[in-house]
Motif scaffolding. Structure first.
Motif, PDB file in Angstrom:
ATOM      1  N   PHE A  99       0.328  -1.494  -0.085  1.00  9.77           N
ATOM      2  CA  PHE A  99       0.214   0.156  -0.252  1.00  9.77           C
ATOM      3  C   PHE A  99       1.286   0.820   0.378  1.00  9.77           C
ATOM      4  CE2 PHE A  99      -2.279   3.976   2.120  1.00  9.77           C
ATOM      5  CZ  PHE A  99      -3.401   3.498   1.101  1.00  9.77           C
ATOM      6  N   LYS A 100       0.810   2.115  -1.218  1.00  3.72           N
ATOM      7  CA  LYS A 100       1.252   3.538  -0.564  1.00  3.72           C
ATOM      8  C   LYS A 100       0.928   4.892  -1.547  1.00  3.72           C
ATOM      9  CE  LYS A 100       4.519   5.883  -4.051  1.00  3.72           C
ATOM     10  NZ  LYS A 100       4.954   6.078  -4.832  1.00  3.72           N
ATOM     11  N   GLY A 101       0.215   5.562   0.292  1.00  3.82           N
ATOM     12  CA  GLY A 101      -0.655   6.534  -0.011  1.00  3.82           C
ATOM     13  C   GLY A 101      -0.033   7.457   0.560  1.00  3.82           C
ATOM     14  N   LYS A 102      -1.395   8.110   1.257  1.00  2.00           N
ATOM     15  CA  LYS A 102      -0.832   9.644   2.409  1.00  2.00           C
ATOM     16  C   LYS A 102      -2.079   9.430   2.488  1.00  2.00           C
ATOM     17  CE  LYS A 102      -0.015  14.264   1.217  1.00  2.00           C
ATOM     18  NZ  LYS A 102       0.934  15.206   0.143  1.00  2.00           N
ATOM     19  N   LEU A 103      -1.918   9.848   4.394  1.00  2.00           N
ATOM     20  CA  LEU A 103      -3.175  10.428   5.397  1.00  2.00           C
ATOM     21  C   LEU A 103      -4.137  11.374   4.952  1.00  2.00           C
ATOM     22  CD1 LEU A 103      -1.117  10.630   8.558  1.00  2.00           C
ATOM     23  CD2 LEU A 103      -2.432   7.941   7.239  1.00  2.00           C
ATOM     24  N   ASP A 104      -5.058  11.456   4.144  1.00  2.00           N
ATOM     25  CA  ASP A 104      -6.185  12.114   3.531  1.00  2.00           C
ATOM     26  C   ASP A 104      -6.037  13.453   4.596  1.00  2.00           C
ATOM     27  OD1 ASP A 104      -6.861  10.802   1.793  1.00  2.00           O
ATOM     28  OD2 ASP A 104      -7.932   9.392   2.536  1.00  2.00           O
ATOM     29  N   THR A 114      -5.502   9.968  20.573  1.00  2.00           N
ATOM     30  CA  THR A 114      -6.216   8.946  19.351  1.00  2.00           C
ATOM     31  C   THR A 114      -7.216  10.059  18.188  1.00  2.00           C
ATOM     32  OG1 THR A 114      -5.973   7.293  20.565  1.00  2.00           O
ATOM     33  CG2 THR A 114      -7.319   6.854  18.833  1.00  2.00           C
ATOM     34  N   TYR A 115      -6.351   9.642  16.613  1.00  2.00           N
ATOM     35  CA  TYR A 115      -7.087  10.114  15.225  1.00  2.00           C
ATOM     36  C   TYR A 115      -8.056   9.303  15.082  1.00  2.00           C
ATOM     37  CZ  TYR A 115      -3.714  13.529  17.481  1.00  2.00           C
ATOM     38  OH  TYR A 115      -2.921  14.354  18.561  1.00  2.00           O
ATOM     39  N   GLN A 116      -9.163   9.772  14.595  1.00  2.00           N
ATOM     40  CA  GLN A 116      -9.431   9.071  12.944  1.00  2.00           C
ATOM     41  C   GLN A 116      -8.882   9.665  11.973  1.00  2.00           C
ATOM     42  OE1 GLN A 116     -11.797   6.067  13.592  1.00  2.00           O
ATOM     43  NE2 GLN A 116     -11.704   6.715  15.713  1.00  2.00           N
ATOM     44  N   LEU A 117      -8.538   8.624  10.688  1.00  2.00           N
ATOM     45  CA  LEU A 117      -8.086   8.526  10.024  1.00  2.00           C
ATOM     46  C   LEU A 117      -8.079   8.011   8.883  1.00  2.00           C
ATOM     47  CD1 LEU A 117      -5.506   5.986   8.485  1.00  2.00           C
ATOM     48  CD2 LEU A 117      -4.885   7.049  11.182  1.00  2.00           C
ATOM     49  N   SER A 118      -8.275   8.432   7.351  1.00  2.00           N
ATOM     50  CA  SER A 118      -8.031   7.624   6.103  1.00  2.00           C
ATOM     51  C   SER A 118      -6.831   8.308   5.639  1.00  2.00           C
ATOM     52  CB  SER A 118      -9.173   8.113   5.696  1.00  2.00           C
ATOM     53  OG  SER A 118      -9.453   9.923   4.945  1.00  2.00           O
ATOM     54  N   ALA A 119      -6.178   6.952   5.102  1.00  2.00           N
ATOM     55  CA  ALA A 119      -5.414   6.765   4.579  1.00  2.00           C
ATOM     56  C   ALA A 119      -5.857   6.940   2.642  1.00  2.00           C
ATOM     57  CB  ALA A 119      -4.604   6.386   4.729  1.00  2.00           C
ATOM     58  N   SER A 120      -5.478   7.976   1.318  1.00  2.00           N
ATOM     59  CA  SER A 120      -5.698   7.716  -0.278  1.00  2.00           C
ATOM     60  C   SER A 120      -4.259   7.139  -0.542  1.00  2.00           C
ATOM     61  CB  SER A 120      -6.407   8.377  -0.568  1.00  2.00           C
ATOM     62  OG  SER A 120      -7.554   8.409   0.380  1.00  2.00           O
ATOM     63  N   GLY A 121      -4.440   5.633  -2.112  1.00  2.00           N
ATOM     64  CA  GLY A 121      -3.503   5.439  -2.792  1.00  2.00           C
ATOM     65  C   GLY A 121      -3.807   4.469  -3.456  1.00  2.00           C
ATOM     66  N   THR A 122      -2.573   3.669  -3.339  1.00  2.00           N
ATOM     67  CA  THR A 122      -2.707   2.148  -3.991  1.00  2.00           C
ATOM     68  C   THR A 122      -2.412   0.841  -3.586  1.00  2.00           C
ATOM     69  OG1 THR A 122      -1.748   3.796  -6.009  1.00  2.00           O
ATOM     70  CG2 THR A 122      -1.686   1.493  -6.625  1.00  2.00           C
ATOM     71  N   PHE A 123      -3.734   0.312  -3.031  1.00  2.00           N
ATOM     72  CA  PHE A 123      -3.343  -1.222  -2.622  1.00  2.00           C
ATOM     73  C   PHE A 123      -2.994  -2.273  -4.115  1.00  2.00           C
ATOM     74  CE2 PHE A 123      -5.466  -4.582  -1.131  1.00  2.00           C
ATOM     75  CZ  PHE A 123      -4.696  -4.933   0.702  1.00  2.00           C
ATOM     76  N   THR A 124      -2.276  -3.068  -4.006  1.00  2.00           N
ATOM     77  CA  THR A 124      -1.722  -4.244  -4.890  1.00  2.00           C
ATOM     78  C   THR A 124      -1.557  -4.970  -3.888  1.00  2.00           C
ATOM     79  OG1 THR A 124      -0.358  -2.126  -5.895  1.00  2.00           O
ATOM     80  CG2 THR A 124       0.502  -4.752  -6.518  1.00  2.00           C
ATOM     81  N   VAL A 125      -2.484  -5.888  -4.683  1.00  2.00           N
ATOM     82  CA  VAL A 125      -2.343  -7.843  -3.956  1.00  2.00           C
ATOM     83  C   VAL A 125      -2.227  -8.490  -5.148  1.00  2.00           C
ATOM     84  CG1 VAL A 125      -3.590  -9.693  -2.568  1.00  2.00           C
ATOM     85  CG2 VAL A 125      -3.327  -7.105  -1.698  1.00  2.00           C
ATOM     86  N   HIS A 126      -1.926  -9.606  -5.326  1.00  2.00           N
ATOM     87  CA  HIS A 126      -1.397 -10.375  -6.504  1.00  2.00           C
ATOM     88  C   HIS A 126      -1.069  -9.830  -7.967  1.00  2.00           C
ATOM     89  CE1 HIS A 126      -4.139 -13.884  -8.572  1.00  2.00           C
ATOM     90  NE2 HIS A 126      -2.966 -14.623  -7.828  1.00  2.00           N
ATOM     91  N   GLY A 127      -0.688  -8.669  -8.387  1.00  2.00           N
ATOM     92  CA  GLY A 127      -0.272  -8.049  -9.182  1.00  2.00           C
ATOM     93  C   GLY A 127      -1.133  -7.613  -9.248  1.00  2.00           C
TER      94      GLY A 127
END
Length: 187
Positions: A99-104, A114-127
């Motif tokens: 997973f390569k991304g950035k905190l939103d 403690t912070y609620q977070l989301s991160a957007s990016g690219t998730f790669t599994v099984h190519g």
């Protein structure tokens, strides 16, 4: 560990413009993050855990990278592990998930909490790479950062095929849990 994480940065494409930028960047990392998954069907439950997940978080830019070797998942029995690596994940052909991304949203890393977070990016599994936004919590406690997230992965989204003979034993949507304890990382 420093050499491993430096190579990890290059593999995941987190390059920085200059040595001056690197000197000003504050990063946190782990090589022992825990990623687990659960597949539940009326016929069988399958659980596995990977305690060698590598994570790098740049608290200045919010960029993050996660890397895990598929063969590092431990199963309750060897046959499940063999089927996972050879028949479904094809780990020899697709050895890593990333997973390569950035905190939103920005996080004040100077304050405990403690912070609620989301991160957007690219998730790669099984190519297969998918754009994803992952939700969770991030906890700052002194010089430690904890990241916890639970999300679903649909097998069809990553072209993971399940033979019809065992189709009733493997869920088509897998629940994934990530628990990462990060510490300061200095190059």
């Amino acid at each position: 560990m420093k050499i491993l994480l430096s190579a990890f940065c290059l593999v995941c494409g987190l390059s920085f413009l200059s040595e001056k930028t690197l000197a000003q960047t504050k990063r946190y990392a782990t090589t022992s993050g825990q990623t687990s998954f659960h597949s539940s069907t009326p016929a069988e439950d399958i659980n596995a855990v990977n305690k060698k997940t590598q994570v790098l978080l740049d608290v200045t830019t919010g960029e993050m990278a996660v890397l895990m070797n598929m063969r590092d998942f431990d199963f309750p029995n060897e046959l499940m592990e063999e089927h996972f690596n050879e028949n479904y994940m094809e780990s020899a052909k697709y050895p890593k998930a990333t997973f390569k991304g950035k905190l939103d949203q920005p996080v004040d890393f100077s304050k405990n909490g403690t912070y609620q977070l989301s991160a957007s990016g690219t998730f790669t599994v099984h190519g297969v790479s998918q754009s994803r936004s992952l939700q969770g919590t991030l906890t700052v406690q002194g010089d430690k950062i904890s990241i916890d997230s639970t999300f679903d992965v649909a097998l069809v989204d990553h072209k993971i095929e399940v033979p019809k003979i065992v189709f009733v034993k493997i869920a088509q949507i897998i629940e994934v849990k990530a628990n990462y304890e990060l510490a300061p990382y200095a190059r």
